[in-house]
Design an enzyme around this catalytic site. Structure first.
Site, PDB file in Angstrom:
ATOM      1  N   GLU A 159     -34.763 -47.209  69.395  1.00 26.68           N
ATOM      2  CA  GLU A 159     -36.236 -47.321  69.412  1.00 26.68           C
ATOM      3  C   GLU A 159     -36.792 -46.849  70.751  1.00 26.68           C
ATOM      4  O   GLU A 159     -37.744 -46.068  70.796  1.00 26.68           O
ATOM      5  CB  GLU A 159     -36.687 -48.774  69.174  1.00 26.68           C
ATOM      6  CG  GLU A 159     -36.337 -49.354  67.818  1.00 26.68           C
ATOM      7  CD  GLU A 159     -34.832 -49.532  67.604  1.00 26.68           C
ATOM      8  OE1 GLU A 159     -34.115 -49.852  68.582  1.00 26.68           O
ATOM      9  OE2 GLU A 159     -34.370 -49.318  66.463  1.00 26.68           O
ATOM     10  N   GLU A 168     -28.340 -41.540  74.985  1.00 21.68           N
ATOM     11  CA  GLU A 168     -27.160 -42.228  74.436  1.00 21.68           C
ATOM     12  C   GLU A 168     -27.687 -43.497  73.777  1.00 21.68           C
ATOM     13  O   GLU A 168     -28.081 -44.436  74.475  1.00 21.68           O
ATOM     14  CB  GLU A 168     -26.186 -42.599  75.564  1.00 21.68           C
ATOM     15  CG  GLU A 168     -25.580 -41.426  76.288  1.00 21.68           C
ATOM     16  CD  GLU A 168     -24.537 -40.687  75.478  1.00 21.68           C
ATOM     17  OE1 GLU A 168     -24.139 -41.181  74.398  1.00 21.68           O
ATOM     18  OE2 GLU A 168     -24.132 -39.603  75.911  1.00 21.68           O
ATOM     19  N   GLY A 174     -29.555 -46.625  75.860  1.00 17.53           N
ATOM     20  CA  GLY A 174     -30.204 -47.852  75.393  1.00 17.53           C
ATOM     21  C   GLY A 174     -30.405 -47.790  73.893  1.00 17.53           C
ATOM     22  O   GLY A 174     -29.696 -47.064  73.185  1.00 17.53           O
ATOM     23  N   GLY A 232     -35.262 -44.984  72.949  1.00 15.79           N
ATOM     24  CA  GLY A 232     -34.913 -43.561  73.085  1.00 15.79           C
ATOM     25  C   GLY A 232     -35.932 -42.683  72.379  1.00 15.79           C
ATOM     26  O   GLY A 232     -36.342 -41.636  72.902  1.00 15.79           O
ATOM     27  N   GLU A 275     -28.011 -51.832  63.629  1.00 16.16           N
ATOM     28  CA  GLU A 275     -27.098 -52.204  64.704  1.00 16.16           C
ATOM     29  C   GLU A 275     -27.126 -53.725  64.887  1.00 16.16           C
ATOM     30  O   GLU A 275     -28.201 -54.327  64.911  1.00 16.16           O
ATOM     31  CB  GLU A 275     -27.528 -51.516  65.995  1.00 16.16           C
ATOM     32  CG  GLU A 275     -26.563 -51.747  67.130  1.00 16.16           C
ATOM     33  CD  GLU A 275     -26.932 -50.979  68.381  1.00 16.16           C
ATOM     34  OE1 GLU A 275     -28.109 -51.034  68.800  1.00 16.16           O
ATOM     35  OE2 GLU A 275     -26.053 -50.328  68.955  1.00 16.16           O
TER      36      GLU A 275
HETATM   37  P1  NAD Z   1     -33.082 -51.066  75.686  1.00 20.86           P
HETATM   38  O1  NAD Z   1     -33.378 -49.816  74.933  1.00 20.86           O
HETATM   39  O2  NAD Z   1     -33.866 -52.262  75.395  1.00 20.86           O
HETATM   40  O3  NAD Z   1     -33.226 -50.805  77.258  1.00 20.86           O
HETATM   41  C1  NAD Z   1     -32.494 -49.810  77.915  1.00 20.86           C
HETATM   42  C2  NAD Z   1     -33.175 -49.471  79.230  1.00 20.86           C
HETATM   43  O4  NAD Z   1     -34.446 -48.892  78.956  1.00 20.86           O
HETATM   44  C3  NAD Z   1     -33.461 -50.670  80.133  1.00 20.86           C
HETATM   45  O5  NAD Z   1     -33.277 -50.277  81.472  1.00 20.86           O
HETATM   46  C4  NAD Z   1     -34.926 -50.955  79.862  1.00 20.86           C
HETATM   47  O6  NAD Z   1     -35.565 -51.617  80.937  1.00 20.86           O
HETATM   48  C5  NAD Z   1     -35.473 -49.549  79.686  1.00 20.86           C
HETATM   49  N1  NAD Z   1     -36.704 -49.448  78.880  1.00 20.86           N
HETATM   50  C6  NAD Z   1     -37.143 -50.301  77.931  1.00 20.86           C
HETATM   51  N2  NAD Z   1     -38.308 -49.855  77.407  1.00 20.86           N
HETATM   52  C7  NAD Z   1     -38.603 -48.688  78.053  1.00 20.86           C
HETATM   53  C8  NAD Z   1     -39.657 -47.742  77.954  1.00 20.86           C
HETATM   54  N3  NAD Z   1     -40.652 -47.910  77.093  1.00 20.86           N
HETATM   55  N4  NAD Z   1     -39.626 -46.651  78.755  1.00 20.86           N
HETATM   56  C9  NAD Z   1     -38.614 -46.452  79.623  1.00 20.86           C
HETATM   57  N5  NAD Z   1     -37.587 -47.325  79.758  1.00 20.86           N
HETATM   58  C10 NAD Z   1     -37.568 -48.422  78.984  1.00 20.86           C
HETATM   59  O7  NAD Z   1     -31.505 -51.316  75.476  1.00 20.86           O
HETATM   60  P2  NAD Z   1     -30.631 -52.544  75.974  1.00 20.86           P
HETATM   61  O8  NAD Z   1     -31.008 -53.740  75.161  1.00 20.86           O
HETATM   62  O9  NAD Z   1     -30.669 -52.632  77.460  1.00 20.86           O
HETATM   63  O10 NAD Z   1     -29.154 -52.055  75.569  1.00 20.86           O
HETATM   64  C11 NAD Z   1     -28.632 -52.181  74.304  1.00 20.86           C
HETATM   65  C12 NAD Z   1     -28.767 -50.901  73.518  1.00 20.86           C
HETATM   66  O11 NAD Z   1     -28.163 -49.818  74.223  1.00 20.86           O
HETATM   67  C13 NAD Z   1     -28.052 -50.930  72.182  1.00 20.86           C
HETATM   68  O12 NAD Z   1     -28.862 -50.342  71.197  1.00 20.86           O
HETATM   69  C14 NAD Z   1     -26.813 -50.079  72.414  1.00 20.86           C
HETATM   70  O13 NAD Z   1     -26.260 -49.500  71.262  1.00 20.86           O
HETATM   71  C15 NAD Z   1     -27.326 -49.059  73.356  1.00 20.86           C
HETATM   72  N6  NAD Z   1     -26.225 -48.453  74.090  1.00 20.86           N
HETATM   73  C16 NAD Z   1     -25.853 -47.169  73.796  1.00 20.86           C
HETATM   74  C17 NAD Z   1     -24.769 -46.580  74.449  1.00 20.86           C
HETATM   75  C18 NAD Z   1     -24.330 -45.168  74.161  1.00 20.86           C
HETATM   76  O14 NAD Z   1     -23.582 -44.620  74.952  1.00 20.86           O
HETATM   77  N7  NAD Z   1     -24.746 -44.565  73.086  1.00 20.86           N
HETATM   78  C19 NAD Z   1     -24.081 -47.326  75.401  1.00 20.86           C
HETATM   79  C20 NAD Z   1     -24.477 -48.636  75.660  1.00 20.86           C
HETATM   80  C21 NAD Z   1     -25.557 -49.185  75.018  1.00 20.86           C
END
Ligand code: NAD
Length: 484
Positions: free
Chosen positions: A224, A243, A221, A226, A376
């Site tokens: 932030e 990731e 995800g 992460g 990003e």
């Molecule tokens: P996000 O960080 O908003 O959410 C990702 C996941 O985390 C979701 O399931 C969300 O419900 C959960 N989440 C949100 N807040 C949380 C918390 N406080 N504690 C635990 N879990 C929580 O990301 P997104 O908008 O779903 O995806 C887009 C992002 O993902 C982009 O930044 C993209 O670059 C990244 N991404 C990275 C890779 C990689 O392999 N490096 C691959 C795909 C996407």
């Protein structure tokens, strides 16, 4: 309404269901039951109970069950691809490929884990064996984003299960509906080995991260979230596998195949409407070839077919939500007001009255201070900047908090050698961006992540290492007490 999958049963929550939206039409296409912290408790308890038998199952038997997941994926390929398109908006053509690729990932780890259990090393004592033993961690929490709900889940689930762990999965809110549909892939597994729960990141996600019985969090995800997960996991010194986001650069050298570089830049910038973690988000072009390269990029971009993912001819599909589109537009507007030139796109297509479309956008006249060059974007925006040559391009590529992917277009082997060693990115492509290989590690450096998915490294990350010193002959050692 779709149910969660906990302990081998379909479970409904009492809360209001969460609607699934089609990004191409803005219509509701389904509903998911909406979980709470209580469901984290039951799912983690089920996974913990299931762990003791799953870890002891002979590897060949476990491999058979994982091959069966791959078979189920192939049996349901069309249905899953259609549902992925419905809820993510992305191309049906690509989704079919990603279902097959997910099946290959299960097949790969089913076999890899049969051949890997550690190693024997020479012992300091001839009467002893030194065993480096790899063992599963226990319950793994897998938290997945919305852009690749199946593929990115597979990259965690296949190695985690193959290693002998049990898993609780929390998909992204936007893609809960399609993800709950994956339960049918796991119905043949012992109850509790895979659990799928829904809910918000802040409540359900955080409870999973802080649950004392969860030994590892595998997260894909934003950077932030992460960072927050890493902080939360610190209390228990939990394994974290991250990731995260990227701001991938692509360099075009004066000796490159310009036509290929232009086509590849457009493809890697606009695929899945730029919502790929390794989308090309900065293009640095040698000034000597800047003008013909840019002309070619504009020529290709203005002919791209913008349309719904359900039409296999659509090349640029809608974004996931209006909020995400607004964030992308804000970056473009900010760059424009700071002096950048928006040569193409930078707006909602006038003929698209419904759906979260954004025109493929090419921006020039950039400075490194602009958000579109630093943060990003995660949308269909391709910033193109001239540079004096390879050295400047490399330095500017590395001047970023991120280090996920990076691409070089050149025909000069000396540049490739230097690039391989000095580019600060975990995924490096030369003359072909975004190609993946299930047998090779994928992941980021710097704020783009920790750990690797895929390949042997992707299995290692789901295993704990023990070093066993085994005295076989037994008896008293001369260095023990008493010393006399
Ligand atoms: P996000 O960080 O908003 O959410 C990702 C996941 O985390 C979701 O399931 C969300 O419900 C959960 N989440 C949100 N807040 C949380 C918390 N406080 N504690 C635990 N879990 C929580 O990301 P997104 O908008 O779903 O995806 C887009 C992002 O993902 C982009 O930044 C993209 O670059 C990244 N991404 C990275 C890779 C990689 O392999 N490096 C691959 C795909 C996407």
């Amino acid at each position: 309404m779709r149910a969660m999958w906990i302990n081998g049963k379909y479970v409904f929550a009492e809360a209001e269901p969460y609607p699934a939206l089609n990004p191409a039409t803005e219509e509701v296409v389904g509903e998911s039951t909406w979980g709470s912290e209580e469901h984290v408790e039951t799912a983690v308890a089920a996974a913990k109970t299931a762990f003791s038998d799953w870890r002891r199952m002979p590897a060949a038997e476990r491999a058979g069950l994982l091959h069966a997941v791959a078979r189920r994926l192939r049996q349901h390929l069309e249905e899953i691809a259609v549902e992925l398109t419905l809820e993510t908006g992305r191309s049906i053509r690509k989704n079919r490929g990603y279902v097959e690729w997910s099946a290959q990932c299960f097949d790969y780890y089913a076999e890899l884990a049969r051949h890997y259990r550690g190693r024997l090393i020479p012992s300091p004592e001839s009467s002893q064996l030194s065993v480096v033993l790899k063992v599963p961690l226990g319950v793994v929490g897998a938290i997945v984003p919305w852009n690749y709900p199946l593929l990115l889940l597979t990259w965690k689930l296949a190695p985690a299960l193959a290693a002998g762990n049990t898993v609780v999965v929390k998909p992204a809110t936007y893609t809960s509906w399609v993800s709950l549909g994956f339960a049918k892939l796991f119905e043949h597994l012992p109850p509790g080995v895979v659990n799928l729960i829904t809910g918000s990141g802040r409540t359900v996600g955080e409870r999973l991260v802080t649950h004392p019985d969860v030994r590892m969090i595998a997260f894909t995800g934003s950077t932030e979230v992460g960072q927050r997960i890493m902080r939360l996991a610190a209390d228990d010194v939990k394994h974290v596998h991250l990731e995260l986001g990227g701001k991938d650069p692509l360099i075009v050298c004066r000796d490159a195949d310009l036509d290929a570089a232009a086509q590849a830049s457009v493809w890697a910038g606009f695929l899945n409407a730029g919502q790929v973690c390794t989308s090309v988000e900065r293009v640095y072009v040698d000034r000597e070839v800047y003008s013909p390269f840019l002309d070619r990029v504009l020529e290709i971009t203005c002919r791209l077919v913008v349309g719904p993912g359900s039409d296999p001819e659509s090349e640029v599909t809608p974004m996931i939500r209006i909020e995400e589109r607004d964030k992308v537009d804000a970056q473009v507007r900010q760059a424009e007001s700071a002096g950048a030139d928006v040569l193409l796109g930078g707006r909602v297509p006038p003929d698209k009255k419904k759906g979260y479309y954004y025109e493929p956008t090419v921006v020039t006249g950039l400075t490194e201070e602009m958000a579109v060059m630093r943060e990003e974007t995660f949308g269909p925006v391709l910033p193109v900047a001239p540079v004096s040559g390879f050295e400047e391009a490399l330095a500017r590529s590395n001047k970023s908090h991120y280090g996920l992917g990076a691409t070089l277009f050149t025909t000069d082997a000396r540049k490739v050698k230097q690039y391989m060693e000095e580019i600060e990115a975990g995924n490096v492509w030369v003359n072909d961006p975004l190609i993946d290989n299930v047998a090779g590690p994928f992941g980021g450096m710097k704020r783009s992540g920790l750990g690797r998915e895929l390949g042997l490294e992707g299995l290692e990350d789901f295993l704990e290492t023990k070093h066993i010193h085994w005295e076989i002959e037994g008896g008293r050692k001369p260095w023990w007490y008493p010393w006399t």
